[in-house]
Write a protein that holds these residues in place. Structure first.
Motif, short mmCIF file in Angstrom:
data_model
loop_
_atom_site.label_atom_id
_atom_site.label_comp_id
_atom_site.label_asym_id
_atom_site.label_seq_id
_atom_site.Cartn_x
_atom_site.Cartn_y
_atom_site.Cartn_z
N GLN A 193 80.44 13.24 38.31
CA GLN A 193 81.47 12.49 39.02
C GLN A 193 82.16 11.50 38.09
O GLN A 193 83.39 11.39 38.10
N ALA A 194 81.39 10.79 37.31
CA ALA A 194 81.96 9.79 36.41
C ALA A 194 82.89 10.42 35.39
O ALA A 194 84.00 9.93 35.15
N THR A 202 76.42 15.51 40.26
CA THR A 202 75.60 14.38 39.85
C THR A 202 76.50 13.20 39.52
O THR A 202 77.72 13.33 39.41
N ASN A 203 75.88 12.04 39.34
CA ASN A 203 76.66 10.85 38.97
C ASN A 203 77.38 11.06 37.64
O ASN A 203 78.50 10.59 37.46
N ASN A 204 76.71 11.75 36.69
CA ASN A 204 77.35 12.03 35.41
C ASN A 204 78.60 12.88 35.60
O ASN A 204 79.64 12.61 35.01
N ILE A 262 79.34 2.66 33.25
CA ILE A 262 78.58 3.86 33.61
C ILE A 262 78.20 4.59 32.33
O ILE A 262 79.06 5.01 31.56
#
Length: 71
Positions: free
Chosen positions: A7-8, A3-5, A37
């Protein structure tokens, strides 16, 4: 798929490790926030706990090291 979370917080952890900075949930949250982010704090806590006391650079250099991350 990450998810973006995920990855960040992964990139934030790599940045901190590359700079030789201790990886903590607070630092992961601060770094991702500075990048614009917003992540859920649970991801920062999970990653910080999983990487606590570990040398991330060594983990990257050892292909099989990821398998032992949560042992």
């Amino acid at each position: 798929m990450a998810t973006n979370n995920e990855q960040a917080v992964t990139y934030a952890a790599l940045i901190l490790a590359d700079d030789g900075v201790e990886i903590t949930a607070d630092k992961l949250l601060a770094l991702t926030k500075t990048a614009g982010i917003e992540i859920e704090p649970i991801w920062a806590n999970l990653f910080a706990k999983a990487l606590e006391g570990r040398n991330v650079n060594d983990l990257l250099m050892n292909i099989g090291a990821g398998l032992y991350l949560f042992n």
